[in-house]
Design an enzyme around this catalytic site. Structure first.
Site, short mmCIF file in Angstrom:
data_model
loop_
_atom_site.label_atom_id
_atom_site.label_comp_id
_atom_site.label_asym_id
_atom_site.label_seq_id
_atom_site.Cartn_x
_atom_site.Cartn_y
_atom_site.Cartn_z
N ASP A 558 -7.17 8.44 30.72
CA ASP A 558 -8.45 7.74 30.93
C ASP A 558 -8.58 7.25 32.37
OD1 ASP A 558 -9.13 8.11 28.31
OD2 ASP A 558 -8.73 6.05 27.68
N HIS A 602 -2.32 11.83 25.85
CA HIS A 602 -3.40 10.86 26.08
C HIS A 602 -2.89 9.61 26.79
CE1 HIS A 602 -7.51 9.60 25.57
NE2 HIS A 602 -7.10 8.41 25.15
N TYR A 606 1.03 7.12 23.25
CA TYR A 606 0.54 8.10 22.28
C TYR A 606 1.19 9.45 22.60
CZ TYR A 606 -3.10 4.52 21.75
OH TYR A 606 -3.78 3.33 21.56
N ASP A 613 -11.28 12.96 23.98
CA ASP A 613 -11.68 12.04 25.04
C ASP A 613 -11.00 12.42 26.36
OD1 ASP A 613 -11.28 11.03 22.37
OD2 ASP A 613 -11.83 9.03 23.03
N ARG A 687 -18.69 11.38 18.99
CA ARG A 687 -18.51 11.15 20.42
C ARG A 687 -17.30 11.89 20.97
NH1 ARG A 687 -19.08 5.36 21.96
NH2 ARG A 687 -16.86 4.98 22.23
N GLY A 690 -18.64 14.92 21.86
CA GLY A 690 -19.50 14.71 23.02
C GLY A 690 -18.71 14.68 24.31
N TRP A 691 -17.55 14.01 24.29
CA TRP A 691 -16.68 14.02 25.49
C TRP A 691 -16.34 15.45 25.89
CZ3 TRP A 691 -17.09 9.65 27.70
CH2 TRP A 691 -16.83 8.42 27.12
#
Length: 850
Positions: A558, A602, A606, A613, A687, A690-691
């Site tokens: 992220d 990720h 994790y 994502d 979503r 969507g990512w």
């Protein structure tokens, strides 16, 4: 509001066809108000409220701000608001939620049938007379008059007088016998509470044997009678030097520091209504942990509930923010590192804790049960404090209290306390029943009703069909609104409104939202958009190229996302510190842990996990870096790595039978949520898809035409994915559901962030030629649905995007079940939704301009 900024909002909304006078106050507002003697009901809003639970929510208290209803605080129409369902007037009350003495919110009390949608009509009508509502709550503070002070005791009074505001004189202390029952009181038809307005700050309970209101009759004779059994009930708790029935203080590491060392107290009755009552206590100059703080505590109750809602706001009156200084809320977190809440710890009681295997935003509790009532040796009493799981740092006790040590949250905390006495009318008799009651209460708090408000002001903005100008206006409107609300405060010394902490080098607020502004600036130039890049993202980059609030060893994919904006900073400024930061992020990707096939984990906590994502968070930066700084074999290798991530995700996460993608895959199959055969998470989170969809079209921006094989890999996935997601589009609204393949199921809802992402994906794919022009109508339908379903306009000209799933993930209490995705908060104006909303509008602008 700055006139220039206001004019920009007016201009944007003017393109939407909204009368400027509706929200600027420049028009004749009173001409819209009901006129005496004429039938003049004015439609204000239509509100859809859906119960996400499989049980009836009795006496549900629904609150709708005038702001969200499209009304200014001083609008005449607010005086005559009514709520109706199927022509029936619902019990309602106008309330003041910010203590400025002006009503700002419409509260409605109604039963919500299990799993049912209720459509409410809000009207303003000066003639309509509402049915009388039985008073079911009250708040009061009552002081003696007619006597005199003798030292610290008030003597020879003639009567008690209820007052709206009271500041105790300097000599006042405990057992001064001046305030009736020693402080402000509040009650519903279920139970009553009182707060000692002195150094003890005790939270006490009036147990009730009746559903009638009783506070007005308590304590007139003396201060002893209400400690004994009476037909109405009695004071049932011995507080002592504890937190009582839900009080607050500071955990010093060994014990609780009560809110005792205070310069002055101010108590105010904010509301004393039939359905909702509230009082506020201001603790001025609380000395604790070596600092002085001002504390504002609101305690409210609603009809039909035992719960008391506490809203704390703590400030340091000497700390005001100056340019370049740390946000006062961040500083307060350092000066006051916790707020402790809790319950008195009586002998022969036990601590009961709520479910901990839940997400951080879900509500849970710490409770006690036992023979702890003053009423009799055989009487049972249960008490609890109810809070969001992620806000509690630890559970402990100091001998006097069961203590929940909470995050300071920049000085803002809300929680509930509750008491249940077995002598109540239809009271709770056993520990098992008390726990079941609490579990039901936290489920209702966690799974809030699904609400969609369509105000008349908002409806006026949607009368015109979508065209290129209106699409651009919606994007500019939300961007400008967010600049005024919070975007510019996400700098390194600012404040993260939703995470309730100082900002970090986050993907959404430092990367995505700023990216949307830069894209908007290329089409509609505005120095505010361009300047946000340096003032927000640039603020994290230190002179030596190190990044503030960035932990490389987290290996969180992220945190790569803001790197795209740092590359833009390099290109605009040529400053070496930005290039060093970009190289740091790229070097971290090279050492990032991966699955056996090469997919990026990720996060280090994790392990072996690929989330949809993460494809969006890391691959556009990897491709952008390669296109900008690498050449030859090195560049090709980076491009190949980026595209390979999509291939791995497709191979493992796409279900060929549905065309849908599971949220995540665990190669080790050890995660609690992972299927033991496939390693996949169990749900298709919209979503998540969507990512992935946005990442597809964004990475293609950086792949040159000589990488045709890699480009074809991605465009083939686009051509495969587009019809798959359209099969699951909601036909009536043109949007998509939170769990994409389970429309209409209990708790599921149309979700705006995914709907914006899919719209962006479709429109950009058509604009770039990845999809044929036959998808144009689908893109426009999706965008029309996005606006119609989720966009709202406020009376000050600002725009909001609603219906956003605030966050969702896996692990750490998030089990990946359908029910889990229904428990995450639904919010407005979060960067994860704002960004695709703005970008989708820009792509539709481009599409329709053609």
């Amino acid at each position: 509001m700055n006139p220039l900024k206001k004019n920009k909002l007016v201009f944007a909304l003017g393109l939407l066809g909204i009368s400027v006078s509706l929200f600027t106050g420049c028009g004749n507002e009173k001409s819209l108000a009901p006129k005496p003697g004429a039938r003049s009901a004015i439609a204000i809003a239509t509100i859809d409220v859906t119960n996400p639970n499989n049980f009836v929510r009795e006496h549900e208290s629904l609150q709708f701000s005038f702001y969200d209803l499209g009304l200014a605080i001083d609008d005449e129409k607010t005086k005559y608001l009514f709520a109706q369902e199927n022509g029936k007037i619902l019990p309602s009350q106008l309330i003041d939620t910010n203590n400025d003495t002006k009503p700002d919110t419409l509260l409605i009390s109604t039963d919500l049938e299990a799993a049912k949608l209720h459509r409410l009509s809000i009207v303003s009508d000066a003639i309509l007379k509402a049915p009388l509502i039985k008073k079911q709550t009250q708040a009061e503070i009552s002081i003696k008059e007619g006597g005199q002070w003798k030292d610290k005791v008030y003597e020879n009074f003639t009567h008690f007088k209820n007052v709206k505001q009271f500041t105790p004189p300097p000599q006042y202390t405990d057992h001064s016998y001046f305030i009736r029952y020693e402080g402000p009181g509040i009650e519903s038809d279920k139970v009553g509470y009182r707060i000692y307005l002195d150094w003890r700050n005790g939270f006490d309970i009036f147990g009730k044997k009746t559903n009638e209101l009783v506070l007005q009759d308590i304590g007139h004779k003396d201060y002893e009678t209400y400690h004994h059994d009476a037909p109405w009930g009695q004071d049932i708790l011995k507080v002592g030097k504890s937190l009582g029935a839900g009080g607050f203080g500071f955990w010093n590491g060994k014990s609780i520091d009560l809110v005792s060392d205070v310069q002055t107290w101010d108590a105010t009755i904010v509301e004393n209504g039939a359905l909702y009552s509230d009082f506020n206590i201001k603790y001025n100059g609380w000395k604790v942990n070596g600092h002085l703080f001002d504390v504002s505590s609101d305690i409210s109750m609603v009809a039909g509930s035992r719960l008391a809602h506490v809203r704390l706001k703590i400030t340091d009156p000497k700390k005001l923010m100056s340019a370049g200084e740390l946000d006062p809320r961040a500083q307060l977190n350092k000066d006051l590192p916790n707020i402790a809440i809790g319950l008195v710890k009586h002998p022969n009681t036990k601590l009961i804790t709520g479910n901990q295997n839940i997400s951080g935003s879900a509500w849970t509790y710490a409770a006690s049960w036992g023979k702890q009532s003053l009423s009799s040796d055989d009487s049972y009493l249960g008490m609890a404090v109810i809070f969001r799981k992620g806000e509690r740092e630890k559970q402990t006790d100091d001998g006097n209290s069961y203590v929940s040590v909470m995050n300071t949250n920049g000085g803002e905390l809300d929680y509930y306390f509750v008491a249940a006495w077995d002598q109540e009318k239809n009271g709770i008799k056993t520990e098992q029943d008390f726990k079941a009651y609490l579990d039901r209460e936290v489920e209702q708090l966690t799974k809030a009703p699904r609400v969609n408000i369509q105000s008349a002001l908002t409806a006026a903005s949607k009368l015109k069909p979508i065209d290129s100008a209106s699409a651009l206006a919606w994007s500019k409107g939300l961007a400008d609104s967010e600049l005024l609300r919070k975007t510019l405060n996400y700098h390194a010394k600012g404040w993260d409104e939703y995470r309730k902490r100082p900002p970090k080098f986050e993907y959404d607020v430092v990367g995505m939202q700023i990216n949307a502004l830069q894209k908007l600036d290329t089409i509609s130039p505005d120095p505010r958009y361009k300047d946000a890049l340096k003032s927000v993202t640039g603020s994290y980059i230190q002179p030596d190229g190190k990044i503030t609030a960035f932990d490389a060893d987290l290996f969180s994919i992220d945190l790569t996302k803001p790197g795209e904006m740092v590359i833009l900073l390099v290109q605009r400024t040529k400053e070496i510190k930005y290039r060093k930061a970009v190289d740091l992020l790229r070097a971290n990707l090279k050492r990032h842990p991966r699955t056996s096939e090469g997919a990026f984990w990720h996060r280090i906590i994790y392990p072996n996990q690929l989330w949809l994502d993460g494809v969006y968070m890391g691959m556009p930066f990897l491709a952008q870096y390669a296109a900008t700084y690498e050449t030859g074999t090195q560049q090709h290798t980076s491009f190949k790595e980026a595209v390979h991530e999509f291939v791995i995700a497709r191979d493992h996460l796409r279900n060929p039978e549905t065309g849908l993608y599971y949220h995540a895959w665990d190669e080790s199959k050890k995660a609690d949520w992972a299927d033991k055969t496939t390693g996949n998470a169990p749900q298709y989170w919209s979503r998540g898809m969507g990512w992935y969809a946005m990442a597809l079209v964004d990475v293609l921006d950086y792949l040159p035409t000589n990488e045709m094989k890699l480009r074809t890999t991605l465009t083939d996935i686009i051509k495969e994915m587009a019809p798959d997601i359209l099969r699951y589009q909601d036909s009536s609204s043109g949007t998509w559901w939170q769990i994409i393949d389970r429309p209409g199921e209990l708790g599921n809802y149309r979700e705006s962030t995914a709907s914006a992402m899919f719209t962006y994906f479709l429109a950009k794919s058509v604009n770039k030629g990845y999809l044929p022009v036959s998808y144009r109508d689908a893109a426009v339908k999706s965008y029309t649905g996005l606006i119609n379903e989720f966009a709202s306009v406020h009376p000050d000209g600002k725009i909001s995007m609603n219906g956003q799933c605030l966050v969702a993930g896996l692990g750490v209490g998030r089990d990946g079940s359908y029910d889990y995705y229904m428990t995450e908060p639904i919010t407005s104006n979060d960067a994860k939704g704002n960004t695709p909303f703005i970008l989708a509008g820009l792509e539709i602008y481009t599409l329709l301009k053609k």
